[in-house]
Scaffold this active site. Structure first.
Site, PDB file in Angstrom:
ATOM      1  N   ASP B 155       0.862  -1.187   0.000  1.00 23.85           N
ATOM      2  CA  ASP B 155       0.000   0.000   0.000  1.00 23.85           C
ATOM      3  C   ASP B 155       0.895   1.233   0.000  1.00 23.85           C
ATOM      4  O   ASP B 155       1.484   1.564   1.030  1.00 23.85           O
ATOM      5  CB  ASP B 155      -0.893   0.008   1.248  1.00 23.85           C
ATOM      6  CG  ASP B 155      -1.983  -1.065   1.185  1.00 23.85           C
ATOM      7  OD1 ASP B 155      -1.799  -2.045   0.446  1.00 23.85           O
ATOM      8  OD2 ASP B 155      -3.001  -0.909   1.860  1.00 23.85           O
ATOM      9  N   LYS B 218      -6.942   3.352  -3.155  1.00 25.12           N
ATOM     10  CA  LYS B 218      -7.358   3.306  -1.760  1.00 25.12           C
ATOM     11  C   LYS B 218      -7.604   4.726  -1.284  1.00 25.12           C
ATOM     12  O   LYS B 218      -6.879   5.643  -1.660  1.00 25.12           O
ATOM     13  CB  LYS B 218      -6.234   2.626  -0.962  1.00 25.12           C
ATOM     14  CG  LYS B 218      -6.450   2.543   0.523  1.00 25.12           C
ATOM     15  CD  LYS B 218      -5.328   1.694   1.150  1.00 25.12           C
ATOM     16  CE  LYS B 218      -5.297   1.844   2.653  1.00 25.12           C
ATOM     17  NZ  LYS B 218      -4.173   1.130   3.277  1.00 25.12           N
ATOM     18  N   LYS B 254     -10.328   0.245  -2.350  1.00 26.82           N
ATOM     19  CA  LYS B 254     -10.200  -0.039  -0.922  1.00 26.82           C
ATOM     20  C   LYS B 254     -10.457   1.207  -0.085  1.00 26.82           C
ATOM     21  O   LYS B 254      -9.623   2.110  -0.068  1.00 26.82           O
ATOM     22  CB  LYS B 254      -8.797  -0.578  -0.621  1.00 26.82           C
ATOM     23  CG  LYS B 254      -8.554  -0.798   0.874  1.00 26.82           C
ATOM     24  CD  LYS B 254      -7.194  -1.411   1.137  1.00 26.82           C
ATOM     25  CE  LYS B 254      -6.911  -1.438   2.650  1.00 26.82           C
ATOM     26  NZ  LYS B 254      -5.554  -1.904   2.958  1.00 26.82           N
TER      27      LYS B 254
END
Lengths: 803, 409
Positions: B155, B218, B254
């Site tokens: 991430d 995300k 996400k």
């Protein structure tokens, strides 16, 4: 434990498919309420249930299952009379209460609704088939807000609305496919200002009855809200009851037209709110995804009653259609009482209407796209998108029904305006553009009652909601909603109707021919001869003249005899002048009116002399001229401050309440006060940006023509047109003219009736005096706020903001 | 896991004309939460599904190998076994989608998961998380080290200054380099939407991240003041859909930060279903970054299980009871009367209030004493206690209320 093991595989299955399940809202309390009435609903009059014997009844059915929920009595004339009588009795007390007391009562009703909201929303959703989410989260809270807003208005009524009084008993007629909210929008202002209401609801609509019961159970003032259920055909019966001062109708356009014709000459006010189609204008500068949501809000979320006309700029046509179709696939249709559906069902009538329209559109070459999760075995109708409809086909002109969207392309913003304003409807529209300049240009340019920028279907009690053109010119909400149920203090009560048998076909059809009637005794220099059209004096089309007599009965002189052709010419000239005049700032208009006032002042002695010849005392004549000058100046000043900004709860950004000109305003001046009445009517019309066609006093038209000499030099050509001639004939021509946007008539009873009847054509707002004299020299009647209200129309422009 | 997103050439025309209307998106965000709801079995199934989307996360300064170990255990066994059994879902192998830790804890997580014998992927945050204000070189090195340690998902946070100054080419290049550094690992790009200034920027940044080859986009790090919100999500989902329509590549989404309740989780699921469709509702394309969400979901599933069970018993009881009642009413046959009597005599409870307690007992003891509930119902009917009788016979809601009450002890 058989049941327990049965549910488990279901959970397994759902785990894979992730489908939506039923989310039923229990309607037990709605049924329990119906049980308290033994499944037999009557009318609610004077705080009591009224269930007369020997009446027909209609079944009230669940639109989805067809299950019989209750039977509803159909009212007859006696029931209507009883309801009106109750309202009339209640009026005496209610209208004289201090505003604060009325406010208290409305607040109590709001609280009452709050306490029983569950019953209200389940009942409404059960019977109408609309998605319960919409009723619960939007309609019920809004109903409470409406009561609270109008309670505040009632509180301040004595100061804010001084000089106005409640009209009296209001008859309200609501259409078959409606939400109880439509009723709330109208009864709240009426009750707030001190009117009492009789509501005629279509058969089998229990929610209004429940509301009436809630209001009745407050104890005090039982007769202020009476609800009777019956067919729309009882409308004229309701209107003809003595004491009913005004009828507010909402429903289909043709029904409204018919009612307008029926009620012509009956001496009561009629306000119409017609049609339910909306418009959405999607430009290439729009956030297309959000605009698609706007389309969903407009038609496919059970928020509005009608369909949508969707105008899409050609450059984003393909993109929009793809997104729209993808979005449609995700819509869920189902039982209204399910918490997870977008759209419910609305019964067989609505479904048939939609089906008929789609079939016709298809036969005329349109593409039809339907999608969504729709139960097949059902009374449901899927969300439908229609495109490629040839512009000239009949379907492209008729009103789009729920739940249909008719999409058509446009090339430029200018073209979009022309198309949008080309329809006879003037209800609501939204403009989607991220370019502020373009959005405002379109927002101001649309001839609609409400325009939302980058949103659709927002509502608030403080914002006036209404329409123009064929959508009818009645308003609810905001200050405009209050004035609908007010009249200037001292307005005489409704007169019994006199001339019911007026022959509409022949009224004013022929002009009696005029012959030479002896030598003229008129003054020298001779007054201007001819019709004042397009900025100059012209010979009449008929090439004949009509004699004018002075107060002694001697021939004073001749004026031109105008006819249909001249009216057409005048209206055309007025239309040509309109864009220029609308574009002027109020300040510039005031300056021109001031200049006209000054010119009138210079002409004072001549005008006074003319009036004197007509039998007016010199002193009075001088006063009349002086007052006319004052009126011109006063209206110029008043026009400066018109629209204002409203602040709305839950919305960031302003709502503009604009006061826009009506367009071409036709005015038939009264015979009395030949100069003052002429000026008093002309000044507010011009100040508010209208262009006018006037018929001056019949007995003494000369002063008006004299004023035109100054108009010719000072004002733009075509702004003011004055046509002399036979008043009945000219009235007929103007009343039937489809391109005249409004008509004020001051003359005979018959003329008033004819004007009301003929206004059903393009549903122009009319103002008639019904043969009653008006004190033009008094400020209240000659220059009161009523004129200002009638001389312009409201538009609410929503401007949500945020980044 | 699905193949990587290879990305596309940078095409600035995809973002140049973009318009996002803030108030309209806010309205949509409000609506989407109010227009869908799931109940009963559906809710239970949806919640279990939500568990499989969770990136179970711990990102604190005081993380040690012991709490990471606990986290990994929880990832493997997110829901009590007995509950899964009750719902007949125990063989579905329900685990969270991944565990998400700081780079320094990747080794711990990998070891713990191996010990537990499962192949839940380990995700690591990287590139100067959460601010991203370190040199590019160290940021890239961070990715490589995390991948070496065994992280299979990275991430990364983007450099917000590039967005705020409109340097889209530079942003594209940076994410491309991240992509390369990831190698086989999946790249999840954190846009930190709370710090991008406007929704239009959110859309543009999403598009650039996808063009540069992110497998997921995300919302946020969980460390900004504003985290995963619906309006932001709607804009990002629309960007994902646009990217799919343009290239045919499905990019994952996400949301992270601030998602704490089971109700929130359901709303997120229905948002994805509404905006993108069912094909995005799988762990390869949808994750929820959360640390405390799981315990609330477990609580909800517990109470739902009780409710569903209680309802099932209740339905059964009611059917039996009504049948018997009908027999008694109509015929009063000797047998029916006898049976009724037996039921009543078996029942030791006399008042309605006590009757409720016995209902609870009936659940606890299951089949064994199911006759008792029936007895209570009939008894309360015979002894003219209509309230109790009605409550038991007609109001299904009160039973579920009782059930939730029972589930609390």
């Amino acid at each position: 434990m058989a049941a327990a093991t049965r549910t488990a595989p279901r959970a397994r299955e759902i785990f894979t498919t992730l489908e939506y399940g039923p989310a039923p809202e229990s309607h037990a309390c709605a049924l329990a309420w119906l049980d308290t009435q033994d499944r037999h609903l009557g009318h609610y009059v004077n705080g009591k249930w009224l269930k007369p014997e020997h009446r027909n009844s209609v079944p009230c059915q669940d639109p989805i299952t067809g299950e019989n929920l209750a039977s509803c009595l159909q009212a007859q004339a006696e029931d209507v009379a009883a309801a009106v009588e109750a309202a009339r009795t209640a009026l005496e007390n209610w209208s004289t209460l201090p505003g604060a007391r009325r406010a208290q009562h409305l607040t109590r009703l709001a609280k009452m609704i709050q306490k029983h909201q569950r019953l209200l929303w389940t009942l409404e959703s059960l019977v109408t088939g609309r998605a319960v989410r919409e009723v619960r989260d939007r309609d019920v809270p809004l109903a409470q807000q409406l009561l609270q807003y109008h309670a505040v208005q009632a509180h301040t009524q004595e100061e804010a609305l001084a000089g106005w009084e409640p009209m009296g008993v209001i008859g309200l007629i609501v259409p078959p496919t409606f939400s109880f909210l439509e009723m709330m929008w109208r009864i709240c202002p009426a009750l707030a200002v001190g009117c009492t209401v009789v509501v005629l609801v279509p058969p089998a609509s229990p929610a209004p009855l429940l509301l009436a019961q809630l209001a009745g159970e407050l104890g005090s003032f039982p007769g202020i809200l009476n609800v009777i259920s019956g067919p729309t055909s009882l409308g004229p019966v309701l209107a003809s009851q003595p004491g009913v001062q005004k009828v507010a109708f909402c429903g289909a356009v043709e029904e409204g037209r018919a009612l307008r014709r029926t009620l012509a000459g009956q001496g009561l006010e009629l306000s119409l709110a017609l049609g339910a189609e909306s418009l959405l204008l999607l430009t290439e500068a729009a956030d297309v995804d959000s605009a698609v949501e706007g389309v969903v809000d407009a038609t496919w979320s059970d928020r509005s009653q009608g369909g949508l006309r969707l105008l899409i700029q050609e450059s984003v046509w393909d993109e929009t259609m793809t997104r729209l179709q993808a979005r449609m696939g995700r819509l869920r249709v189902g039982r209204g009482l399910d918490g997870a559906v977008d759209m419910g069902a609305r019964g067989a009538a609505a479904r048939d209407l939609a089906q008929r329209y789609v079939r016709e559109a298809q036969s005329q070459g349109a593409q039809v796209f339907q999608a969504g999760d729709v139960p097949s075995d059902s009374p449901f109708y899927p969300p439908t998108l229609i495109s490629d409809l040839p512009p000239a086909s009949p379907c492209a002109q008729t009103e789009v029904p729920w739940p249909l969207v008719v999409a058509s392309p446009f090339r430029t913003a200018k073209e979009a305006l022309a198309v949008a304003n080309g329809t006879p409807r003037g209800g609501s529209a939204s403009v989607w553009s991220e370019r502020l300049g373009q959005a405002l240009e379109l927002g101001y340019g649309l001839r609609m009652g409400i325009v939302w920028i980058n949103a659709h279907g927002l509502r608030d009690p403080a914002v006036p909601t209404g329409g123009c053109k064929e959508s009818g010119s009645s308003w609810h909400g905001g200050p405009d909603g209050l004035y609908e149920y007010l009249q200037p203090s001292g307005t005489p009560a409704r007169q019994p109707s006199l001339s019911e048998n007026l022959n509409y076909d022949t009224f004013g059809l022929a002009v009696p021919s005029t012959l030479p009637a002896g030598p003229e005794t008129g003054p020298s220099p001779a007054p201007p001869y001819g019709l004042f059209v397009g900025g100059r004096f012209q010979a009449p089309g008929a090439r004949s003249s009509r004699p004018i007599q002075d107060s002694h009965g001697n021939l004073h002189g001749y004026v031109a005899e105008g006819g249909a052709k001249d009216i057409r010419g005048a209206v055309e000239a007025a239309h040509q002048a309109a864009p220029g005049w609308v574009g002027q700032s109020p300040g510039a208009r005031a300056a021109l009116l001031g200049a006209l006032a000054a010119a009138l002042e210079r002409r004072e002695s001549a005008l006074a002399a003319r009036l004197e010849r007509h039998g007016v005392e010199l002193k009075v004549a001088k006063a009349e001229v002086e007052l006319s000058v004052r009126r011109l100046r006063a209206w110029g000043a008043r026009a400066q401050a018109q629209g204002h900004t409203l602040q709305v709860a839950e919305l960031r950004g302003p709502v503009l309440r604009l006061r826009e000109p009506l367009g071409v305003l036709a005015i038939v001046c009264p015979d009395e006060w030949p100069l003052l009445a002429f000026v008093s009517l002309l000044a507010p019309a011009l100040a508010h940006g209208n262009t006018v066609v006037l018929v001056p006093s019949g007995t003494c038209p000369i002063p008006a023509l004299e004023v035109c000499q100054d108009v010719a030099t000072l004002l733009p050509a075509g702004l003011v047109n004055v046509v002399t001639g036979d008043r009945d004939h000219l009235t007929r021509c103007m009343a039937l003219h489809q391109d005249v946007q409004a008509l004020w008539y001051f003359g005979s009873v018959q003329g008033s009736q004819f004007v009301e009847w003929a206004s059903a054509g393009n549903l122009k707002p009319v103002w008639v005096n019904r043969g009653l004299p008006r004190a033009w020299d008094q400020d209240a009647e000659g220059a009161g706020p009523e004129l200002g209200l009638r001389a312009a129309q409201t538009k609410a422009l929503w401007l949500p903001m945020g980044d | 896991m699905a193949a990587h997103n290879l990305g596309t050439e940078l095409d600035l025309s995809w973002i140049s004309k973009v318009q996002v209307n803030h108030p309209a998106v806010l309205r949509r965000a409000q609506q989407v939460q109010a227009r869908r709801t799931v109940k009963k079995e559906w809710q239970a199934a949806w919640l279990l599904k939500a568990v499989t989307f969770i990136d179970l996360t711990t990102l604190s300064g005081d993380d040690t190998s012991s709490n990471v170990q606990r986290l990994c255990y929880k990832a493997k066994y997110p829901i009590r076994e007995d509950l899964l059994k009750a719902l007949n879902m125990h063989d579905k192998d329900i685990t969270t989608a991944a565990v998400c830790v700081y780079p320094a804890r990747v080794c711990d997580a990998v070891r713990a998961l191996k010990a537990a014998g499962c192949n839940i992927p380990v995700a690591s945050v990287a590139t100067g998380f959460p601010a991203g204000q370190t040199h590019l070189k160290t940021r890239l090195e961070e990715i490589r080290l995390a991948v070496e340690d065994g992280a299979s998902e990275i991430d990364v946070v983007i450099n917000r200054s590039l967005v705020l100054t409109g340097q889209w080419e530079a942003l594209y290049d940076e994410i491309r380099q991240f992509r390369k550094a990831c190698g086989e690992a999946h790249l999840k790009t954190i846009l930190a939407t709370g710090e991008l200034g406007s929704l239009t920027n959110v859309y543009k940044a999403s598009m650039i991240a996808m063009m540069a080859g992110s497998d997921f986009i995300k919302t946020s790090t969980g460390k900004e003041t504003v985290n995963a919100t619906f309006p932001v999500a709607i804009v990002m989902l629309r960007a994902i859909r646009d990217f799919f329509w343009k290239t045919g590549n499905k990019i994952g989404f996400k949301p992270a930060g601030g998602i704490r309740s089971a109700k929130d989780a359901l709303a997120w699921l229905s948002l994805i279903k509404e905006e993108l469709g069912d094909e995005w509702l799988k762990p390869e394309l949808f994750r929820i970054g959360a640390s405390t969400l799981l315990s609330d979901i477990e609580r909800q599933v517990l109470s739902l299980t009780f409710k569903i069970k209680a309802l099932a018993i209740w339905y059964q009881m009611r059917a039996q009871f009504l049948a018997r009642l009908a027999a008694v009413k109509q015929g009063r046959t000797a047998q029916a009367a006898q049976e009724t009597k037996v039921c009543i005599s078996r029942d030791t409870v006399e008042t309605g209030q006590k009757g409720l307690t016995s209902v609870r007992e009936a659940w606890e003891n299951g089949k064994k004493h199911s006759g008792m509930l029936e007895g209570v119902i009939i008894n309360s009917y015979e002894s003219r206690q209509p309230t109790v009788c009605n409550t038991l016979c007609q109001n299904e809601k009160s039973v579920s209320q009782m059930a939730s009450h029972c589930s609390c002890f």
